[in-house]
Design an enzyme around this catalytic site. Structure first.
Site, PDB file in Angstrom:
ATOM      1  NE  ARG A  43      85.860  52.502  26.944  1.00 36.51           N
ATOM      2  CZ  ARG A  43      86.646  53.515  27.290  1.00 36.51           C
ATOM      3  NH1 ARG A  43      87.457  54.033  26.407  1.00 36.51           N
ATOM      4  NH2 ARG A  43      86.576  53.997  28.489  1.00 36.51           N
ATOM      5  NE  ARG A  47      88.004  57.535  21.144  1.00 38.54           N
ATOM      6  CZ  ARG A  47      88.772  58.149  22.035  1.00 38.54           C
ATOM      7  NH1 ARG A  47      89.096  59.403  21.834  1.00 38.54           N
ATOM      8  NH2 ARG A  47      89.214  57.522  23.089  1.00 38.54           N
ATOM      9  NE  ARG A  56      79.702  60.565  19.977  1.00 45.66           N
ATOM     10  CZ  ARG A  56      80.792  60.691  20.719  1.00 45.66           C
ATOM     11  NH1 ARG A  56      81.411  59.629  21.127  1.00 45.66           N
ATOM     12  NH2 ARG A  56      81.252  61.862  21.073  1.00 45.66           N
ATOM     13  CG  ASP A  92      81.697  56.802  30.036  1.00 45.98           C
ATOM     14  OD1 ASP A  92      82.606  56.429  29.273  1.00 45.98           O
ATOM     15  OD2 ASP A  92      81.904  57.257  31.167  1.00 45.98           O
ATOM     16  CE1 TYR A 167      87.956  59.107  35.020  1.00 45.28           C
ATOM     17  CE2 TYR A 167      86.933  57.068  35.745  1.00 45.28           C
ATOM     18  CZ  TYR A 167      87.798  57.744  34.909  1.00 45.28           C
ATOM     19  OH  TYR A 167      88.515  57.051  33.968  1.00 45.28           O
TER      20      TYR A 167
HETATM   21  O1  CP3 Z   1      83.012  48.691  25.738  1.00 45.71           O
HETATM   22  C1  CP3 Z   1      82.248  49.260  24.933  1.00 45.71           C
HETATM   23  O2  CP3 Z   1      82.390  49.178  23.699  1.00 45.71           O
HETATM   24  C2  CP3 Z   1      81.047  50.018  25.461  1.00 45.71           C
HETATM   25  C3  CP3 Z   1      81.264  51.401  25.654  1.00 45.71           C
HETATM   26  C4  CP3 Z   1      82.032  51.946  26.846  1.00 45.71           C
HETATM   27  C5  CP3 Z   1      82.484  53.284  26.858  1.00 45.71           C
HETATM   28  N1  CP3 Z   1      82.998  53.563  28.082  1.00 45.71           N
HETATM   29  C6  CP3 Z   1      82.357  54.209  25.740  1.00 45.71           C
HETATM   30  C7  CP3 Z   1      83.268  55.371  25.670  1.00 45.71           C
HETATM   31  C8  CP3 Z   1      82.360  51.389  28.089  1.00 45.71           C
HETATM   32  C9  CP3 Z   1      82.135  49.977  28.599  1.00 45.71           C
HETATM   33  C10 CP3 Z   1      82.956  52.430  28.864  1.00 45.71           C
HETATM   34  C11 CP3 Z   1      83.377  52.260  30.261  1.00 45.71           C
HETATM   35  C12 CP3 Z   1      84.311  53.215  30.842  1.00 45.71           C
HETATM   36  N2  CP3 Z   1      84.330  54.576  30.724  1.00 45.71           N
HETATM   37  C13 CP3 Z   1      85.327  52.857  31.745  1.00 45.71           C
HETATM   38  C14 CP3 Z   1      85.603  51.458  32.204  1.00 45.71           C
HETATM   39  C15 CP3 Z   1      86.308  50.707  31.160  1.00 45.71           C
HETATM   40  C16 CP3 Z   1      87.747  51.033  31.035  1.00 45.71           C
HETATM   41  O3  CP3 Z   1      88.137  51.458  29.932  1.00 45.71           O
HETATM   42  O4  CP3 Z   1      88.486  50.844  31.998  1.00 45.71           O
HETATM   43  C17 CP3 Z   1      85.991  54.028  32.137  1.00 45.71           C
HETATM   44  C18 CP3 Z   1      87.176  54.101  33.080  1.00 45.71           C
HETATM   45  C19 CP3 Z   1      85.346  55.110  31.490  1.00 45.71           C
HETATM   46  C20 CP3 Z   1      85.675  56.559  31.620  1.00 45.71           C
HETATM   47  C21 CP3 Z   1      86.034  57.089  30.292  1.00 45.71           C
HETATM   48  N3  CP3 Z   1      85.099  57.486  29.351  1.00 45.71           N
HETATM   49  C22 CP3 Z   1      87.315  57.209  29.714  1.00 45.71           C
HETATM   50  C23 CP3 Z   1      88.627  56.889  30.410  1.00 45.71           C
HETATM   51  C24 CP3 Z   1      87.127  57.676  28.401  1.00 45.71           C
HETATM   52  C25 CP3 Z   1      88.176  57.868  27.320  1.00 45.71           C
HETATM   53  C26 CP3 Z   1      88.629  59.260  27.165  1.00 45.71           C
HETATM   54  C27 CP3 Z   1      89.126  59.440  25.743  1.00 45.71           C
HETATM   55  O5  CP3 Z   1      88.458  60.162  24.983  1.00 45.71           O
HETATM   56  O6  CP3 Z   1      90.167  58.868  25.403  1.00 45.71           O
HETATM   57  C28 CP3 Z   1      85.740  57.848  28.208  1.00 45.71           C
HETATM   58  C29 CP3 Z   1      85.050  58.293  26.985  1.00 45.71           C
HETATM   59  C30 CP3 Z   1      84.467  57.184  26.187  1.00 45.71           C
HETATM   60  N4  CP3 Z   1      83.655  56.205  26.682  1.00 45.71           N
HETATM   61  C31 CP3 Z   1      84.594  56.988  24.794  1.00 45.71           C
HETATM   62  C32 CP3 Z   1      83.837  55.859  24.463  1.00 45.71           C
HETATM   63  C33 CP3 Z   1      83.604  55.268  23.107  1.00 45.71           C
HETATM   64  C34 CP3 Z   1      85.376  57.897  23.878  1.00 45.71           C
HETATM   65  C35 CP3 Z   1      84.581  59.140  23.658  1.00 45.71           C
HETATM   66  C36 CP3 Z   1      84.424  59.514  22.214  1.00 45.71           C
HETATM   67  O7  CP3 Z   1      84.241  58.631  21.349  1.00 45.71           O
HETATM   68  O8  CP3 Z   1      84.424  60.724  21.952  1.00 45.71           O
END
Ligand code: CP3
Length: 365
Positions: A43, A47, A56, A92, A167
Protein backbone atom coordinates in the site's frame (compact mmCIF):
# COMPACT_ATOMS: atom_id res chain seq x y z
CA UNK A 1 16.89 -11.57 -24.95
CA UNK A 2 19.24 -10.31 -22.24
CA UNK A 3 19.29 -6.79 -23.77
CA UNK A 4 15.50 -6.65 -23.62
CA UNK A 5 14.32 -3.58 -21.70
CA UNK A 6 10.69 -4.60 -21.51
CA UNK A 7 11.11 -6.45 -18.25
CA UNK A 8 10.47 -9.81 -19.87
CA UNK A 9 14.17 -10.44 -19.29
CA UNK A 10 12.95 -11.61 -15.86
CA UNK A 11 12.37 -14.94 -17.56
CA UNK A 12 16.02 -15.31 -18.51
CA UNK A 13 18.47 -17.39 -16.55
CA UNK A 14 20.96 -14.58 -17.05
CA UNK A 15 19.16 -11.24 -16.88
CA UNK A 16 20.66 -8.01 -18.19
CA UNK A 17 23.13 -6.77 -15.55
CA UNK A 18 21.59 -3.87 -13.65
CA UNK A 19 18.17 -4.37 -15.26
CA UNK A 20 14.97 -5.00 -13.30
CA UNK A 21 15.46 -8.77 -13.31
CA UNK A 22 18.93 -8.24 -11.79
CA UNK A 23 17.72 -5.65 -9.23
CA UNK A 24 18.35 -6.12 -5.49
CA UNK A 25 14.62 -6.85 -5.09
CA UNK A 26 14.47 -9.66 -7.66
CA UNK A 27 17.85 -11.01 -6.53
CA UNK A 28 16.61 -11.23 -2.91
CA UNK A 29 13.44 -13.02 -4.11
CA UNK A 30 15.71 -15.51 -5.86
CA UNK A 31 17.94 -15.90 -2.77
CA UNK A 32 20.92 -14.42 -4.64
CA UNK A 33 23.54 -12.08 -3.05
CA UNK A 34 22.40 -8.43 -2.88
CA UNK A 35 24.26 -5.09 -2.49
CA UNK A 36 21.69 -4.07 0.18
CA UNK A 37 18.42 -5.43 1.55
CA UNK A 38 15.68 -4.26 -0.83
CA UNK A 39 12.65 -2.49 0.61
CA UNK A 40 9.15 -1.60 -0.59
CA UNK A 41 5.85 -1.15 1.28
CA UNK A 42 2.50 -2.81 0.76
CA UNK A 43 0.00 0.00 0.00
CA UNK A 44 2.87 2.39 -0.71
CA UNK A 45 0.73 3.84 -3.52
CA UNK A 46 -2.14 5.35 -1.62
CA UNK A 47 -3.62 7.63 0.95
CA UNK A 48 -0.53 8.34 3.03
CA UNK A 49 0.66 10.52 0.11
CA UNK A 50 -0.79 14.03 -0.39
CA UNK A 51 0.01 13.80 -4.12
CA UNK A 52 -2.14 10.65 -4.26
CA UNK A 53 -5.08 12.29 -2.48
CA UNK A 54 -4.84 15.19 -4.89
CA UNK A 55 -4.86 13.13 -8.07
CA UNK A 56 -7.71 10.91 -6.74
CA UNK A 57 -9.81 13.84 -5.49
CA UNK A 58 -12.59 13.50 -8.09
CA UNK A 59 -12.03 10.02 -9.45
CA UNK A 60 -13.66 6.88 -8.02
CA UNK A 61 -11.31 4.07 -7.00
CA UNK A 62 -12.37 1.52 -9.66
CA UNK A 63 -12.33 4.15 -12.37
CA UNK A 64 -8.81 5.19 -11.42
CA UNK A 65 -7.70 1.54 -11.69
CA UNK A 66 -9.01 1.49 -15.28
CA UNK A 67 -7.15 4.62 -16.43
CA UNK A 68 -3.58 3.72 -17.48
CA UNK A 69 -2.42 7.36 -17.18
CA UNK A 70 -3.58 7.55 -13.54
CA UNK A 71 -2.33 4.05 -12.72
CA UNK A 72 1.09 4.99 -14.07
CA UNK A 73 1.31 8.25 -12.15
CA UNK A 74 0.07 6.79 -8.84
CA UNK A 75 2.38 3.78 -9.11
CA UNK A 76 5.38 6.05 -9.70
CA UNK A 77 4.63 8.47 -6.83
CA UNK A 78 6.13 6.38 -3.97
CA UNK A 79 9.12 5.37 -6.11
CA UNK A 80 9.98 9.03 -6.73
CA UNK A 81 9.33 10.09 -3.16
CA UNK A 82 10.83 7.26 -1.10
CA UNK A 83 13.39 5.63 -3.41
CA UNK A 84 11.91 2.18 -2.74
CA UNK A 85 13.47 -0.81 -4.52
CA UNK A 86 10.26 -1.84 -6.28
CA UNK A 87 7.02 -0.35 -7.55
CA UNK A 88 3.70 -2.13 -7.06
CA UNK A 89 1.01 -1.72 -9.68
CA UNK A 90 -1.77 0.58 -8.50
CA UNK A 91 -4.93 -1.51 -8.70
CA UNK A 92 -7.12 -3.50 -6.32
CA UNK A 93 -7.76 -7.17 -5.70
CA UNK A 94 -11.36 -6.86 -6.93
CA UNK A 95 -10.43 -5.41 -10.35
CA UNK A 96 -10.27 -8.84 -12.13
CA UNK A 97 -13.47 -9.99 -10.40
CA UNK A 98 -15.27 -6.90 -11.71
CA UNK A 99 -13.82 -7.67 -15.16
CA UNK A 100 -15.27 -11.20 -14.79
CA UNK A 101 -18.74 -9.70 -14.52
CA UNK A 102 -19.34 -9.33 -10.77
CA UNK A 103 -21.23 -6.14 -9.92
CA UNK A 104 -19.21 -4.42 -7.20
CA UNK A 105 -17.80 -1.11 -6.05
CA UNK A 106 -14.98 0.04 -3.78
CA UNK A 107 -16.51 2.28 -1.13
CA UNK A 108 -14.15 4.82 0.48
CA UNK A 109 -13.42 3.90 4.10
CA UNK A 110 -15.14 0.50 3.73
CA UNK A 111 -13.53 -1.42 0.87
CA UNK A 112 -15.10 -3.68 -1.76
CA UNK A 113 -18.90 -4.04 -1.64
CA UNK A 114 -20.64 -6.64 -3.83
CA UNK A 115 -24.18 -5.92 -5.09
CA UNK A 116 -25.37 -9.55 -5.10
CA UNK A 117 -23.29 -11.78 -2.82
CA UNK A 118 -22.45 -15.23 -4.17
CA UNK A 119 -24.66 -17.94 -2.63
CA UNK A 120 -25.53 -20.53 -5.33
CA UNK A 121 -23.98 -22.57 -8.16
CA UNK A 122 -25.69 -20.22 -10.62
CA UNK A 123 -23.93 -17.26 -8.95
CA UNK A 124 -20.59 -19.05 -9.43
CA UNK A 125 -21.38 -19.77 -13.09
CA UNK A 126 -21.90 -16.06 -13.70
CA UNK A 127 -18.24 -15.35 -12.85
CA UNK A 128 -16.81 -15.45 -16.39
CA UNK A 129 -13.28 -16.51 -17.30
CA UNK A 130 -11.21 -13.45 -18.29
CA UNK A 131 -8.56 -12.78 -20.93
CA UNK A 132 -6.31 -9.88 -21.90
CA UNK A 133 -9.13 -7.97 -23.63
CA UNK A 134 -11.16 -7.85 -20.42
CA UNK A 135 -8.32 -6.04 -18.63
CA UNK A 136 -6.63 -4.24 -21.53
CA UNK A 137 -6.18 -1.16 -19.28
CA UNK A 138 -3.97 -3.22 -16.95
CA UNK A 139 -1.92 -4.54 -19.86
CA UNK A 140 -1.45 -0.97 -21.13
CA UNK A 141 -0.60 0.45 -17.67
CA UNK A 142 2.05 -2.22 -17.05
CA UNK A 143 3.66 -1.57 -20.44
CA UNK A 144 3.75 2.19 -19.79
CA UNK A 145 5.17 1.61 -16.31
CA UNK A 146 7.91 -0.78 -17.40
CA UNK A 147 9.15 1.93 -19.80
CA UNK A 148 8.98 4.66 -17.15
CA UNK A 149 10.56 2.62 -14.38
CA UNK A 150 13.74 1.65 -16.25
CA UNK A 151 15.80 -0.52 -13.92
CA UNK A 152 13.29 -0.42 -11.03
CA UNK A 153 11.22 -3.62 -10.97
CA UNK A 154 7.42 -3.55 -11.08
CA UNK A 155 5.43 -5.97 -8.91
CA UNK A 156 2.13 -7.23 -10.29
CA UNK A 157 -0.47 -8.64 -7.92
CA UNK A 158 -3.80 -10.34 -7.41
CA UNK A 159 -6.01 -11.50 -4.57
CA UNK A 160 -5.93 -15.21 -3.72
CA UNK A 161 -9.08 -17.35 -4.00
CA UNK A 162 -9.93 -17.37 -0.26
CA UNK A 163 -9.64 -13.60 0.22
CA UNK A 164 -11.57 -12.89 -2.99
CA UNK A 165 -14.24 -15.45 -2.07
CA UNK A 166 -14.63 -13.80 1.32
CA UNK A 167 -15.57 -10.46 -0.30
CA UNK A 168 -17.91 -12.18 -2.79
CA UNK A 169 -19.71 -14.35 -0.23
CA UNK A 170 -19.92 -11.79 2.58
CA UNK A 171 -20.80 -9.00 0.17
CA UNK A 172 -18.15 -6.78 1.75
CA UNK A 173 -15.42 -6.71 4.39
CA UNK A 174 -15.98 -9.07 7.33
CA UNK A 175 -14.26 -9.56 10.66
CA UNK A 176 -15.33 -13.18 11.18
CA UNK A 177 -15.76 -14.47 7.59
CA UNK A 178 -18.77 -16.33 9.04
CA UNK A 179 -20.78 -16.65 5.80
CA UNK A 180 -17.68 -17.70 3.87
CA UNK A 181 -16.88 -20.40 6.43
CA UNK A 182 -20.51 -21.53 6.55
CA UNK A 183 -20.39 -22.10 2.79
CA UNK A 184 -16.99 -23.79 3.02
CA UNK A 185 -18.01 -26.24 5.76
CA UNK A 186 -21.66 -26.62 4.80
CA UNK A 187 -21.43 -26.85 1.00
CA UNK A 188 -17.87 -27.96 0.22
CA UNK A 189 -18.65 -28.72 -3.43
CA UNK A 190 -19.99 -25.24 -4.03
CA UNK A 191 -17.00 -23.81 -2.16
CA UNK A 192 -14.53 -25.68 -4.37
CA UNK A 193 -16.44 -24.59 -7.50
CA UNK A 194 -16.22 -20.94 -6.39
CA UNK A 195 -12.57 -21.07 -5.31
CA UNK A 196 -11.68 -22.98 -8.51
CA UNK A 197 -13.34 -20.35 -10.68
CA UNK A 198 -11.58 -17.53 -8.79
CA UNK A 199 -8.25 -19.33 -9.18
CA UNK A 200 -8.77 -19.37 -12.98
CA UNK A 201 -9.60 -15.66 -13.05
CA UNK A 202 -6.58 -14.84 -10.86
CA UNK A 203 -4.19 -16.97 -12.89
CA UNK A 204 -5.33 -15.34 -16.13
CA UNK A 205 -5.02 -11.87 -14.56
CA UNK A 206 -1.47 -12.49 -13.33
CA UNK A 207 -0.47 -13.93 -16.71
CA UNK A 208 -1.62 -10.71 -18.42
CA UNK A 209 0.60 -8.71 -16.05
CA UNK A 210 3.59 -11.01 -16.59
CA UNK A 211 3.16 -10.91 -20.40
CA UNK A 212 3.12 -7.11 -20.16
CA UNK A 213 6.43 -7.14 -18.27
CA UNK A 214 6.12 -7.18 -14.47
CA UNK A 215 9.28 -8.48 -12.75
CA UNK A 216 7.53 -10.31 -9.89
CA UNK A 217 4.02 -10.99 -8.63
CA UNK A 218 2.45 -11.00 -5.18
CA UNK A 219 -0.60 -13.10 -4.37
CA UNK A 220 -2.46 -11.49 -1.45
CA UNK A 221 -4.33 -13.96 0.74
CA UNK A 222 -4.85 -11.25 3.33
CA UNK A 223 -7.56 -13.04 5.30
CA UNK A 224 -6.29 -16.67 5.14
CA UNK A 225 -5.16 -16.34 8.78
CA UNK A 226 -8.82 -16.84 9.75
CA UNK A 227 -8.37 -20.58 9.06
CA UNK A 228 -6.69 -23.44 10.91
CA UNK A 229 -3.84 -25.12 9.08
CA UNK A 230 -5.94 -28.25 8.49
CA UNK A 231 -8.81 -26.27 6.94
CA UNK A 232 -6.38 -24.12 4.97
CA UNK A 233 -4.80 -27.26 3.50
CA UNK A 234 -8.17 -28.78 2.66
CA UNK A 235 -10.14 -25.80 1.35
CA UNK A 236 -7.60 -23.22 0.17
CA UNK A 237 -4.17 -24.66 -0.60
CA UNK A 238 -5.25 -26.58 -3.77
CA UNK A 239 -6.66 -23.39 -5.28
CA UNK A 240 -3.77 -21.09 -4.35
CA UNK A 241 -1.43 -23.80 -5.68
CA UNK A 242 -3.28 -23.73 -9.00
CA UNK A 243 -2.46 -20.01 -9.24
CA UNK A 244 1.16 -19.98 -8.01
CA UNK A 245 2.31 -23.27 -9.49
CA UNK A 246 0.47 -22.29 -12.66
CA UNK A 247 3.01 -19.46 -13.07
CA UNK A 248 6.12 -21.62 -12.55
CA UNK A 249 6.88 -21.70 -16.31
CA UNK A 250 7.17 -17.88 -16.44
CA UNK A 251 10.23 -17.84 -14.15
CA UNK A 252 8.94 -14.65 -12.48
CA UNK A 253 9.35 -14.66 -8.66
CA UNK A 254 6.10 -15.28 -6.78
CA UNK A 255 5.42 -13.73 -3.34
CA UNK A 256 2.59 -15.11 -1.20
CA UNK A 257 1.31 -12.99 1.70
CA UNK A 258 -1.37 -13.11 4.38
CA UNK A 259 -2.06 -11.58 7.80
CA UNK A 260 -2.16 -13.65 11.01
CA UNK A 261 -0.68 -16.62 9.16
CA UNK A 262 1.94 -17.78 11.70
CA UNK A 263 0.50 -21.32 11.60
CA UNK A 264 0.17 -21.30 7.81
CA UNK A 265 3.61 -20.08 6.74
CA UNK A 266 4.88 -23.53 5.74
CA UNK A 267 1.73 -24.38 3.80
CA UNK A 268 1.67 -21.00 2.04
CA UNK A 269 5.21 -21.61 0.85
CA UNK A 270 4.21 -25.05 -0.43
CA UNK A 271 1.57 -23.43 -2.64
CA UNK A 272 4.42 -22.53 -4.99
CA UNK A 273 5.87 -19.31 -3.59
CA UNK A 274 9.46 -18.15 -3.98
CA UNK A 275 8.95 -15.63 -1.16
CA UNK A 276 6.59 -15.84 1.81
CA UNK A 277 5.28 -12.58 3.29
CA UNK A 278 5.22 -12.52 7.10
CA UNK A 279 3.18 -10.18 9.30
CA UNK A 280 4.66 -8.51 12.40
CA UNK A 281 3.57 -11.25 14.81
CA UNK A 282 6.22 -13.79 13.83
CA UNK A 283 9.95 -12.90 14.05
CA UNK A 284 11.63 -13.53 10.70
CA UNK A 285 14.09 -16.11 12.12
CA UNK A 286 11.17 -18.11 13.54
CA UNK A 287 9.27 -17.69 10.25
CA UNK A 288 12.31 -18.96 8.34
CA UNK A 289 12.39 -22.15 10.40
CA UNK A 290 8.75 -22.74 9.49
CA UNK A 291 9.13 -21.87 5.81
CA UNK A 292 12.43 -23.69 5.20
CA UNK A 293 15.61 -22.85 3.28
CA UNK A 294 14.02 -23.02 -0.19
CA UNK A 295 12.20 -19.69 0.03
CA UNK A 296 12.96 -16.08 0.87
CA UNK A 297 10.90 -14.02 3.33
CA UNK A 298 9.30 -10.57 3.11
CA UNK A 299 8.39 -8.32 6.03
CA UNK A 300 7.72 -7.45 8.76
CA UNK A 301 7.56 -4.04 10.49
CA UNK A 302 4.26 -3.42 12.28
CA UNK A 303 2.60 -0.60 10.26
CA UNK A 304 1.39 1.09 13.46
CA UNK A 305 5.00 1.37 14.61
CA UNK A 306 5.57 4.06 11.98
CA UNK A 307 3.57 6.33 14.29
CA UNK A 308 6.07 5.80 17.17
CA UNK A 309 9.00 8.15 17.92
CA UNK A 310 11.88 7.69 15.46
CA UNK A 311 14.30 5.93 17.91
CA UNK A 312 11.65 3.22 18.40
CA UNK A 313 11.26 2.80 14.62
CA UNK A 314 15.05 2.61 14.24
CA UNK A 315 15.40 -0.09 16.90
CA UNK A 316 12.68 -2.17 15.24
CA UNK A 317 14.21 -1.81 11.76
CA UNK A 318 17.56 -3.02 13.17
CA UNK A 319 15.90 -6.00 14.87
CA UNK A 320 14.05 -7.01 11.70
CA UNK A 321 17.19 -6.77 9.54
CA UNK A 322 19.06 -8.84 12.11
CA UNK A 323 16.38 -11.55 12.29
CA UNK A 324 16.02 -11.44 8.49
CA UNK A 325 19.65 -12.57 8.18
CA UNK A 326 18.47 -16.05 9.21
CA UNK A 327 16.56 -16.27 5.91
CA UNK A 328 18.15 -17.22 2.58
CA UNK A 329 16.73 -13.98 1.14
CA UNK A 330 14.99 -10.99 2.77
CA UNK A 331 12.83 -8.28 1.23
CA UNK A 332 12.12 -5.60 3.84
CA UNK A 333 8.47 -4.54 4.03
CA UNK A 334 5.75 -3.85 6.56
CA UNK A 335 3.75 -6.69 8.11
CA UNK A 336 0.64 -5.30 6.35
CA UNK A 337 -0.25 -2.19 4.34
CA UNK A 338 0.71 1.43 5.06
CA UNK A 339 -2.01 3.08 7.16
CA UNK A 340 -3.49 6.26 5.66
CA UNK A 341 -2.43 8.38 8.68
CA UNK A 342 1.26 7.49 8.28
CA UNK A 343 3.68 10.40 7.89
CA UNK A 344 5.29 9.76 4.47
CA UNK A 345 8.57 11.28 5.71
CA UNK A 346 8.94 8.35 8.10
CA UNK A 347 8.62 5.91 5.18
CA UNK A 348 11.37 7.75 3.32
CA UNK A 349 13.60 7.56 6.41
CA UNK A 350 12.94 3.84 6.81
CA UNK A 351 14.03 3.20 3.20
CA UNK A 352 17.28 5.14 3.76
CA UNK A 353 17.91 3.36 7.07
CA UNK A 354 17.34 -0.13 5.63
CA UNK A 355 19.77 0.65 2.80
CA UNK A 356 22.37 2.16 5.13
CA UNK A 357 22.28 -0.67 7.69
CA UNK A 358 22.26 -3.50 5.16
CA UNK A 359 24.83 -2.31 2.61
CA UNK A 360 27.43 -4.99 1.89
CA UNK A 361 29.97 -5.86 -0.77
CA UNK A 362 28.48 -8.31 -3.22
CA UNK A 363 29.95 -11.00 -5.37
CA UNK A 364 27.58 -10.73 -8.33
CA UNK A 365 27.75 -14.52 -8.83
O1 CP3 B 1 0.07 -1.73 -2.42
C1 CP3 B 1 -0.13 -0.79 -3.21
O2 CP3 B 1 0.34 0.35 -3.02
C2 CP3 B 1 -0.91 -1.04 -4.48
C3 CP3 B 1 -2.29 -0.77 -4.39
C4 CP3 B 1 -3.26 -1.71 -3.70
C5 CP3 B 1 -4.57 -1.28 -3.36
N1 CP3 B 1 -5.27 -2.35 -2.91
C6 CP3 B 1 -5.06 0.08 -3.53
C7 CP3 B 1 -6.21 0.52 -2.72
C8 CP3 B 1 -3.17 -3.07 -3.36
C9 CP3 B 1 -1.99 -4.01 -3.48
C10 CP3 B 1 -4.46 -3.46 -2.88
C11 CP3 B 1 -4.79 -4.83 -2.48
C12 CP3 B 1 -5.96 -5.07 -1.65
N2 CP3 B 1 -7.21 -4.51 -1.74
C13 CP3 B 1 -6.01 -6.04 -0.63
C14 CP3 B 1 -4.87 -6.93 -0.25
C15 CP3 B 1 -3.89 -6.19 0.54
C16 CP3 B 1 -4.28 -5.96 1.95
O3 CP3 B 1 -4.35 -4.78 2.34
O4 CP3 B 1 -4.48 -6.93 2.68
C17 CP3 B 1 -7.30 -6.02 -0.08
C18 CP3 B 1 -7.78 -6.89 1.07
C19 CP3 B 1 -8.05 -5.06 -0.79
C20 CP3 B 1 -9.49 -4.70 -0.59
C21 CP3 B 1 -9.58 -3.28 -0.24
N3 CP3 B 1 -9.57 -2.26 -1.18
C22 CP3 B 1 -9.62 -2.69 1.04
C23 CP3 B 1 -9.66 -3.45 2.36
C24 CP3 B 1 -9.61 -1.30 0.85
C25 CP3 B 1 -9.53 -0.21 1.91
C26 CP3 B 1 -10.83 0.39 2.25
C27 CP3 B 1 -10.58 1.80 2.77
O5 CP3 B 1 -10.95 2.75 2.07
O6 CP3 B 1 -10.02 1.93 3.87
C28 CP3 B 1 -9.59 -1.06 -0.54
C29 CP3 B 1 -9.55 0.24 -1.23
C30 CP3 B 1 -8.19 0.63 -1.69
N4 CP3 B 1 -7.36 -0.16 -2.43
C31 CP3 B 1 -7.56 1.88 -1.51
C32 CP3 B 1 -6.32 1.83 -2.16
C33 CP3 B 1 -5.31 2.91 -2.31
C34 CP3 B 1 -8.19 3.05 -0.78
C35 CP3 B 1 -9.21 3.66 -1.67
C36 CP3 B 1 -9.08 5.15 -1.82
O7 CP3 B 1 -7.95 5.68 -1.90
O8 CP3 B 1 -10.13 5.79 -1.91
Amino acid sequence: MTTDTTGTAARDDEPRPGGPADSPFVRACRRRPVPHTPVWFMRQAGRSLPEYREIRANVAMLESCRRPDLVTEITLQPVRRHGVDAAILFSDIVVPVAAAGVDLDIVPGTGPVVAEPVRTAADVERIRPIGRDDVDYVDEAVRLLVKELGDTPLIGFAGAPFTLASYLVEGGPSRTHAKTKALMYGEPELWHALAGRLAEVTLAFLRVQIEAGVSAVQLFDSWAGALSEADYRRFVLPHSTKVLSGLADTGVPRIHFGVGTAELLGAMGEAGADVVGVDWRTPLDVATRRIGPERAVQGNLDPTLLMAPWPVVETEVRRILEQGRAAPGHVFNLGHGVLPETDPEVLTRVVALVHELSVRPVDQG
